[in-house]
Design a protein around this motif. Structure first.
Motif, PDB file in Angstrom:
ATOM      1  N   PRO A 199      11.236 -22.110 -32.352  1.00 45.27           N
ATOM      2  CA  PRO A 199      12.634 -22.020 -32.813  1.00 45.27           C
ATOM      3  C   PRO A 199      13.100 -20.566 -32.926  1.00 45.27           C
ATOM      4  O   PRO A 199      12.345 -19.720 -33.406  1.00 45.27           O
ATOM      5  CB  PRO A 199      12.616 -22.683 -34.194  1.00 45.27           C
ATOM      6  CG  PRO A 199      11.255 -23.236 -34.413  1.00 45.27           C
ATOM      7  CD  PRO A 199      10.357 -22.787 -33.309  1.00 45.27           C
ATOM      8  N   MET A 200      14.326 -20.309 -32.468  1.00 44.18           N
ATOM      9  CA  MET A 200      14.947 -18.979 -32.446  1.00 44.18           C
ATOM     10  C   MET A 200      14.292 -18.036 -31.436  1.00 44.18           C
ATOM     11  O   MET A 200      14.641 -16.875 -31.379  1.00 44.18           O
ATOM     12  CB  MET A 200      14.958 -18.330 -33.833  1.00 44.18           C
ATOM     13  CG  MET A 200      15.638 -19.196 -34.898  1.00 44.18           C
ATOM     14  SD  MET A 200      15.651 -18.410 -36.514  1.00 44.18           S
ATOM     15  CE  MET A 200      16.752 -17.024 -36.219  1.00 44.18           C
ATOM     16  N   GLY A 201      13.320 -18.527 -30.664  1.00 43.29           N
ATOM     17  CA  GLY A 201      12.734 -17.715 -29.601  1.00 43.29           C
ATOM     18  C   GLY A 201      11.664 -16.751 -30.098  1.00 43.29           C
ATOM     19  O   GLY A 201      11.326 -16.710 -31.282  1.00 43.29           O
ATOM     20  N   ASP A 202      11.172 -15.940 -29.169  1.00 39.86           N
ATOM     21  CA  ASP A 202      10.055 -15.029 -29.469  1.00 39.86           C
ATOM     22  C   ASP A 202      10.432 -14.014 -30.544  1.00 39.86           C
ATOM     23  O   ASP A 202      11.349 -13.212 -30.354  1.00 39.86           O
ATOM     24  CB  ASP A 202       9.637 -14.268 -28.197  1.00 39.86           C
ATOM     25  CG  ASP A 202       9.161 -15.229 -27.104  1.00 39.86           C
ATOM     26  OD1 ASP A 202       8.771 -16.370 -27.423  1.00 39.86           O
ATOM     27  OD2 ASP A 202       9.204 -14.822 -25.921  1.00 39.86           O
ATOM     28  N   ASN A 203       9.726 -14.057 -31.639  1.00 41.09           N
ATOM     29  CA  ASN A 203       9.981 -13.164 -32.790  1.00 41.09           C
ATOM     30  C   ASN A 203      11.367 -13.401 -33.395  1.00 41.09           C
ATOM     31  O   ASN A 203      11.828 -12.623 -34.229  1.00 41.09           O
ATOM     32  CB  ASN A 203       9.819 -11.681 -32.390  1.00 41.09           C
ATOM     33  CG  ASN A 203       9.603 -10.777 -33.595  1.00 41.09           C
ATOM     34  OD1 ASN A 203       8.936 -11.175 -34.554  1.00 41.09           O
ATOM     35  ND2 ASN A 203      10.184  -9.591 -33.588  1.00 41.09           N
ATOM     36  N   GLY A 204      12.026 -14.486 -32.997  1.00 43.26           N
ATOM     37  CA  GLY A 204      13.372 -14.791 -33.487  1.00 43.26           C
ATOM     38  C   GLY A 204      13.463 -14.885 -35.003  1.00 43.26           C
ATOM     39  O   GLY A 204      14.349 -14.275 -35.623  1.00 43.26           O
ATOM     40  N   PRO A 205      12.554 -15.651 -35.656  1.00 45.39           N
ATOM     41  CA  PRO A 205      12.664 -15.825 -37.112  1.00 45.39           C
ATOM     42  C   PRO A 205      12.528 -14.522 -37.898  1.00 45.39           C
ATOM     43  O   PRO A 205      12.856 -14.490 -39.090  1.00 45.39           O
ATOM     44  CB  PRO A 205      11.501 -16.785 -37.438  1.00 45.39           C
ATOM     45  CG  PRO A 205      11.288 -17.552 -36.163  1.00 45.39           C
ATOM     46  CD  PRO A 205      11.532 -16.529 -35.073  1.00 45.39           C
TER      47      PRO A 205
END
Lengths: 208, 208
Positions: B26-32
């Motif tokens: 969720p929110m992509g790579d390193n997104g969170p």
């Protein structure tokens, strides 16, 4: 210890400049609007030795004075210089200005300690000259977006101040495009609220 | 008077989410990482009725509590819902959530007043339902980027809060991409400094 700092205005959507940039249209269509918070401050016109057209003198003005006072040398890219050259009054910067360019050109000496030096040996070469000229004062990286990208990727920047203007450009040049996302740590150290912009300062350090 | 507000985190370079988004990422790579400032706050886990893993309780936590308390209904896009559905515990939102989608699906009733409604008649239709459900409380537009764009372009948003995380994503989804630059006036009304993010609130109004 002398610092290398970036101090730039950006739009809410992250643009330093809009489309259709040229010496006749510096910063592009509606581009200068990101500086509206400066144009209303007496300090802006005073520090740049221009006839005072500002009506305000508050925390934003204080920030302008402090930033100007700490600056012992400036660095900027060729396109920023060329866009400004046509309209900037002489003596605007009151310190040496190092312009990154491939053009060979003699220094342009103006009044009030403003001299433009045209540097052909890349970012690091220009930075070394700017640091030497700044002495105990700090080196300010002015722009444009490509120069900011080079500065951040060089790993030499100590501090970044963003002035976030409450407007949308939709297109143009973004200073963080092309910055290596793994290379730097940013820590917000100071925020100053203003009804016309938001000032955020970060310390910047290279990751080990 | 009930307000329509957006409250989102973005990276320093303006991304709400990074690349390679999926329900498993969720929110992509390193997104969170743009939410790291929330994850350390007791208030985040408390308001979402989860086991408390926060070690801090300061101004950032107070902001989380205030934002949660004012929210009478949520709106989000289909992709945000689908990315979250796989991992969100039941009862997370504690108010009705209106999901913009083309899928026909019965409401998903969970504990603690959390019910997801799947709305097929566009942004304005969903907003009308969310407003009715929120009563005297406010409607929070959660994301993702496409939903934020629709909300801003609708002209109905009263307030925008950005939590600017001090990191660079370099690519992904930006909430202001596609927002009509001529349509809205933003005025910064409040700034809260934190060492992990910067909170800026704007009033938003349509230009006449």
């Amino acid at each position: 210890m002398s610092k290398i700092f970036i101090d730039i205005a950006i739009s809410l959507d992250g643009f330093m400049a809009a489309d259709n940039r040229s010496p006749k249209n510096p910063m592009g269509d509606n581009g200068p609007a990101i500086h509206n918070w400066m144009f209303v401050q007496k300090a802006f016109w005073e520090t740049h030795s221009m006839d005072n057209r500002g009506e305000k003198d508050d925390a934003d003005g204080q920030l302008i004075r402090e930033t100007f006072a700490r600056t012992g040398a400036w660095m900027m890219g060729k396109r920023m210089f060329e866009e400004g050259e046509a309209s900037w009054p002489e003596g605007l910067f009151r310190a040496p200005v190092y312009v990154l360019t491939h053009e060979k050109r003699e220094p342009w000496v103006q009044k009030d300690n403003t001299t433009f030096y045209f540097i052909n040996d890349g970012f690091e070469g220009a930075l070394a000259k700017a640091k030497a000229a700044a002495g105990n004062k700090d080196v300010r990286i002015s722009g444009g977006a490509d120069c900011i990208r080079q500065a951040l990727n060089s790993g030499y920047v100590d501090e970044l101040t963003l002035h976030i203007a409450p407007l949308i450009h939709s297109s143009g040049l973004r200073p963080f495009d092309g910055v290596d996302k793994t290379k730097l740590t940013f820590i917000p150290t100071k925020t100053v609220h203003s009804p016309m912009t938001t000032h955020i300062t970060y310390t910047v350090s290279p990751n080990s």
